[in-house]
Design an enzyme around this catalytic site. Structure first.
Site, short mmCIF file in Angstrom:
data_model
loop_
_atom_site.label_atom_id
_atom_site.label_comp_id
_atom_site.label_asym_id
_atom_site.label_seq_id
_atom_site.Cartn_x
_atom_site.Cartn_y
_atom_site.Cartn_z
N GLU A 29 -9.26 46.99 -18.54
CA GLU A 29 -8.14 46.45 -17.78
C GLU A 29 -6.79 47.00 -18.25
O GLU A 29 -6.20 46.46 -19.19
CB GLU A 29 -8.11 44.91 -17.86
N SER A 34 -5.14 39.59 -10.18
CA SER A 34 -4.18 39.15 -9.15
C SER A 34 -2.74 39.31 -9.62
O SER A 34 -1.85 39.56 -8.79
CB SER A 34 -4.47 37.72 -8.68
N GLY A 35 -2.47 39.14 -10.89
CA GLY A 35 -1.21 39.58 -11.48
C GLY A 35 0.06 38.86 -11.08
O GLY A 35 1.15 39.32 -11.42
N GLY A 36 -0.04 37.77 -10.32
CA GLY A 36 1.16 37.07 -9.88
C GLY A 36 1.34 37.13 -8.37
O GLY A 36 2.30 36.58 -7.82
N ARG A 41 -0.40 26.43 -18.03
CA ARG A 41 -0.96 26.00 -16.74
C ARG A 41 -1.08 24.47 -16.70
O ARG A 41 -0.82 23.84 -15.67
CB ARG A 41 -2.35 26.61 -16.52
N LYS A 59 -10.70 47.16 -14.15
CA LYS A 59 -9.91 46.03 -13.63
C LYS A 59 -8.45 46.45 -13.57
O LYS A 59 -7.70 46.30 -14.53
CB LYS A 59 -10.10 44.81 -14.52
P1 13P Z 1 -4.68 37.11 -12.98
O1 13P Z 1 -5.60 37.31 -11.81
O2 13P Z 1 -4.08 35.73 -13.04
O3 13P Z 1 -3.70 38.22 -13.15
O4 13P Z 1 -5.60 37.14 -14.27
C1 13P Z 1 -6.58 38.08 -14.36
C2 13P Z 1 -6.73 38.49 -15.76
O5 13P Z 1 -7.80 38.41 -16.32
C3 13P Z 1 -5.56 39.04 -16.44
O6 13P Z 1 -5.94 39.57 -17.67
#
Ligand code: 13P
Length: 341
Positions: free
Chosen positions: A177, A263-265, A32, A222
């Site tokens: 998650e 959010s995943g991308g 990042r 999640k």
């Molecule tokens: P993103 O929302 O960028 O996918 O990250 C959330 C997260 O904690 C992924 O493990």
């Protein structure tokens, strides 16, 4: 604040609040920072995260909890205040990523298993002492031809369940998650394939949580949303909302207090629009909110770009995104609010 698992979980998904995922590992945060041409050092990582945690409006009104990386939970702000104390002072809850990352799964080409169970009981006790009241473990499920396999789904679900049980023993709320990826190769799968795989994964995860005697009232799920692969056509907001709600209703018991999406991308605005549509249009047995990393931070990172004189601009960008997602968590976000800002 009450220390009961159930109360912590309920606070994590309080009305109009969601979770900031700021738990990028050293490797991920370097990526990042590379993108904004900032060197990743312990100090620059501290400065960036201190900027976020000192965004008073965002932290006190919209962010119920922050997922930290091990290094951050041990770091102090420039004035010597532990970063975890900044979060608590804003009325938010510090959390900790406890998995050790997804590694290649032996005998299952193209699939992964998340490591980090060894010694987890002792690490959780230490994290509790450092102020963490919730944790995160991410299992990663890819979609490709013949993938995922039952073996990989089962082993990842078992690891999530063992992690969740250990967290609850330590007085820490587990964020469970299981991420079905939208990217990876070839990422051309349809939204319906995403739905089918996610339903299978979530069903398996809840079976394993039951077998591990995990209290559903004291956890947060999640998941990914149900969306097309990154290289496929893109379903509209209403279709994503409808299919995501359908899969969640088919798999997530109503004893679970809340679901906080990754959010995943997805783009910042897509992640917000999808969440808002679900909350606006469906009658739901659990809270639905956000636990975004990229979709909460991308604009702030860009505005900050590593410069002290940009801290206020970075905080404004973060606060805007947090406010938009807060509105989405109660189903009242509108596109115009983005333009107005
Ligand atoms: P993103 O929302 O960028 O996918 O990250 C959330 C997260 O904690 C992924 O493990």
């Amino acid at each position: 604040m009450s220390e009961r698992l159930e109360d912590i979980a309920v606070a994590m998904v309080a009305d109009g609040k969601g979770i900031l995922a700021a738990d990028e590992s050293s490797g991920t945060i370097k990526k990042r920072f590379d993108a904004i041409k900032v060197e990743s050092t312990a100090d620059s990582r501290r400065d960036y995260r201190e900027m976020l945690f000192r965004s008073d409006e965002a932290m006190s009104k919209y962010i119920s909890g922050v997922i930290l990386y091990d290094e951050t939970l041990r770091q102090k702000a420039v004035d010597g205040t532990p970063l975890a104390d900044l979060i608590k002072a804003a009325g938010s809850i510090p959390g900790i990523k406890v998995d050790a990352g997804a590694k290649d799964l032996t005998n299952f080409p193209g699939e992964s298993i998340t490591e980090g169970l060894d010694g987890l009981r002792e690490r959780l006790a230490e994290y509790y002492g450092l102020g963490a009241r919730f944790a995160k473990w991410r299992g990663v499920i890819a979609i490709a031809e013949g993938v995922p396999t039952w073996g990989a789904v089962k082993q990842n679900a078992q690891a999530l369940a063992r992690y969740a049980a250990l967290c609850q023993e330590a007085g820490i709320v587990p964020i469970v998650e299981p991420e079905v990826l939208m990217d990876g190769a070839p990422a051309d799968h349809s939204i319906d394939r995403c739905a089918e795989v996610t339903q299978w994964v979530l069903k398996t995860v809840f079976d394993e949580l039951y077998d591990a005697r995990v209290s559903l009232e004291g956890m947060i799920l999640k998941p990914n949303m149900i969306i097309d692969g990154k290289n496929a056509r893109k379903a509209g907001v209403e279709e994503v909302a409808e299919k995501t709600v359908r899969v969640l209703k088919a798999t997530v018991p109503s004893a679970v207090p809340g679901i906080a999406f990754l959010s995943g991308g997805q783009s910042d605005e897509e992640a917000t629009a999808h969440l808002s549509a679900m909350n606006a249009n469906y009658d739901l047995p659990w809270k639905l909110t956000f636990s975004y990393g990229r979709a909460l931070q991308a604009a702030a990172l860009q505005a900050w770009s590593g410069k002290t004189e940009n801290v206020a601009a970075g905080q404004r960008a973060f606060t805007h995104r947090a406010r938009m997602n807060s509105l989405a968590a109660i189903g009242t976000w509108k596109t115009d609010l983005e333009k107005a800002a």
